[in-house]
Design a protein around this motif. Structure first.
Motif, PDB file in Angstrom:
ATOM      1  N   ALA A 227       1.382  -1.323  -0.295  1.00  0.00           N
ATOM      2  CA  ALA A 227      -0.345   0.301   0.201  1.00  0.00           C
ATOM      3  C   ALA A 227       1.525   0.981   0.043  1.00  0.00           C
ATOM      4  N   LEU A 228       0.209   1.940  -0.117  1.00  0.00           N
ATOM      5  CA  LEU A 228       0.875   3.603  -0.635  1.00  0.00           C
ATOM      6  C   LEU A 228      -0.338   4.230   0.090  1.00  0.00           C
ATOM      7  N   LEU A 229       0.457   5.167   1.092  1.00  0.00           N
ATOM      8  CA  LEU A 229      -0.773   5.809   1.535  1.00  0.00           C
ATOM      9  C   LEU A 229      -0.472   7.090   1.544  1.00  0.00           C
ATOM     10  N   GLU A 230      -1.632   8.648   1.876  1.00  0.00           N
ATOM     11  CA  GLU A 230      -1.487   9.842   1.756  1.00  0.00           C
ATOM     12  C   GLU A 230      -1.255  10.325   2.426  1.00  0.00           C
ATOM     13  N   GLU A 231       0.210  10.853   3.110  1.00  0.00           N
ATOM     14  CA  GLU A 231      -0.070  11.853   4.397  1.00  0.00           C
ATOM     15  C   GLU A 231      -1.062  12.794   4.250  1.00  0.00           C
ATOM     16  N   ASP A 232      -1.629  13.160   3.503  1.00  0.00           N
ATOM     17  CA  ASP A 232      -2.503  14.548   3.486  1.00  0.00           C
ATOM     18  C   ASP A 232      -3.520  14.040   3.352  1.00  0.00           C
ATOM     19  N   LEU A 233      -4.552  12.719   3.031  1.00  0.00           N
ATOM     20  CA  LEU A 233      -4.984  12.278   3.377  1.00  0.00           C
ATOM     21  C   LEU A 233      -5.832  11.449   4.507  1.00  0.00           C
ATOM     22  N   LEU A 234      -4.960  11.212   5.320  1.00  0.00           N
ATOM     23  CA  LEU A 234      -4.706  10.996   6.791  1.00  0.00           C
ATOM     24  C   LEU A 234      -5.939  11.689   7.518  1.00  0.00           C
ATOM     25  N   PRO A 235      -7.241  10.769   8.296  1.00  0.00           N
ATOM     26  CA  PRO A 235      -7.794  11.616   9.108  1.00  0.00           C
ATOM     27  C   PRO A 235      -7.087  11.819   9.605  1.00  0.00           C
ATOM     28  N   LEU A 236      -6.096  12.505  10.302  1.00  0.00           N
ATOM     29  CA  LEU A 236      -6.183  12.848  11.774  1.00  0.00           C
ATOM     30  C   LEU A 236      -6.467  14.127  12.485  1.00  0.00           C
ATOM     31  N   ASN A 237      -7.021  15.150  11.431  1.00  0.00           N
ATOM     32  CA  ASN A 237      -7.471  16.585  12.039  1.00  0.00           C
ATOM     33  C   ASN A 237      -9.101  16.203  13.348  1.00  0.00           C
ATOM     34  N   ALA A 238      -9.222  14.667  12.706  1.00  0.00           N
ATOM     35  CA  ALA A 238     -10.612  15.374  14.409  1.00  0.00           C
ATOM     36  C   ALA A 238      -9.212  14.861  15.746  1.00  0.00           C
TER      37      ALA A 238
END
Ligand code: ADP
Ligand code: MG
Length: 319
Positions: A227-238
């Motif tokens: 898998a290649l994950l994209e940091e700016d897509l990760l649901p971290l804001n909440a």
């Protein structure tokens, strides 16, 4: 003190809705529908390992049913029947009544008949076995992910881990978020409707019980992909908004357990179907990256670098 049989009669006999025979005989009897396959899964919750011995029994009952039902959801199955084996240090009847209520409430919420179990004295331990149904061949396995498929996660993973960290006194959560984190920890909502709706869309799926990195790792291994994950897509804001710093938020997402959200792969041309589903079910579905042929999990950072993510969730027997 109530006997084993009194306890069963008072607390564990519940009306059934789609079973031939429920609690009371040597076996329950059920009849799967013609053309369906049976999905079977067992999950055990052990005091001291999975929960604190002084945990609220009603929440514990709910969670025991929920984590089992979640496994059926994770394959796109319909949960139908469940049994509960209990080992209890003492017959504290108020405690047992609350446990039974929580367990039964969760079963009722998801249309599951509680059809049997076992009750014995011993260290506090709860073990349920859940039975689900799916049309033959329709269950969504871990092994179907293909390079190019997009990777999605439901809901807000990481909240339960923050709830646990806050109970352990390791993090101070914002007042507004603390309740949501504790609810995620104690009253997880199995994603049954979502799992069913993803039949025909998802190529591979599982529920996140031990952290995103480890559980996604299981899908990747079963599918022989990476898998290649994209940091700016990760649901971290909440998670940040709840009071976690950058490191705590990332740790809660990748290594925290207990969310019971669904992570799934779906072909890129199904993106619209997934988004339509998210709106229809009012469940956030976040695309976090895509499947690649190289094994392992890599993170494409906002800074333009690639970092490996250790595909290690919670492991009871590390080493
Ligand atoms: P047996 O000795 O034949 O295994 P038990 O005396 O253990 O039967 O149980 C009697 C009945 O009560 C069975 O139908 C069993 O499924 C049910 N039962 C026992 N414990 C539980 C429980 N914790 N939850 C639901 N049903 C239970
Ligand atoms: Mg028995």
């Amino acid at each position: 003190m109530a006997s084993e049989f009194d306890l069963i009669r008072r607390h564990f006999i519940r009306p059934t809705h789609h079973s031939v025979l429920g609690v009371g005989d040597d076996c329950a009897i059920v009849a799967p529908r013609a053309g369906f396959e049976l999905l079977v899964s067992t999950d055990m919750l052990v005091a001291g390992t999975h929960f604190f011995a002084d945990t609220d029994p009603e929440g514990l009952g709910w969670k025991t049913a929920a984590v089992n039902i979640s496994d059926i959801a994770a394959m796109g199955g319909e949960p139908r029947w469940i049994t509960l084996a209990l080992s209890l240090p003492a017959a504290d009847e108020a405690w047992i009544a609350a446990l039974a209520k929580g367990f039964a409430d969760c079963c009722d919420a998801f249309g599951v008949d509680w059809i049997g179990g076992d009750t014995t004295r011993g260290p506090l331990n709860l073990c349920a076995t859940v039975f689900g149904e799916a049309p033959a061949g329709a269950a969504i396995r871990r092994s179907g992910a293909q390079p190019g498929d997009e990777i999605w996660i439901s809901g807000q993973p990481g909240l339960a881990a923050l709830g646990l960290q806050s109970l352990l006194g390791r993090i101070v959560l914002a007042d507004a978020a603390r309740e949501a984190c504790l609810t995620a920890l104690h009253r997880p909502q199995p994603r049954v409707g979502l799992g069913l709706a993803l039949r025909g869309i998802a190529s591979a799926m599982l529920d996140v019980s031990d952290g995103l990195a480890g559980d996604l790792g299981h899908v990747l291994e079963s599918s022989a992909v990476g898998a290649l994950l994209e940091e700016d897509l990760l649901p971290l804001n909440a998670l940040r908004a709840a009071g976690a710093d950058a490191e705590q938020a990332r740790h809660a997402l990748f290594s925290g357990g207990d969310d019971y959200e669904l992570v799934f792969a779906a072909p890129a041309d199904k993106r619209t179907d997934v988004l339509v589903l998210a709106a229809a079910l009012a469940i956030p579905l976040t695309r976090i990256g895509h499947i690649v042929s190289e094994p392992g999990i890599a993170l494409a950072t906002v800074g333009g670098t690639r970092e490996p993510i250790s595909a290690r969730g919670y492991d009871h027997f590390p080493g």
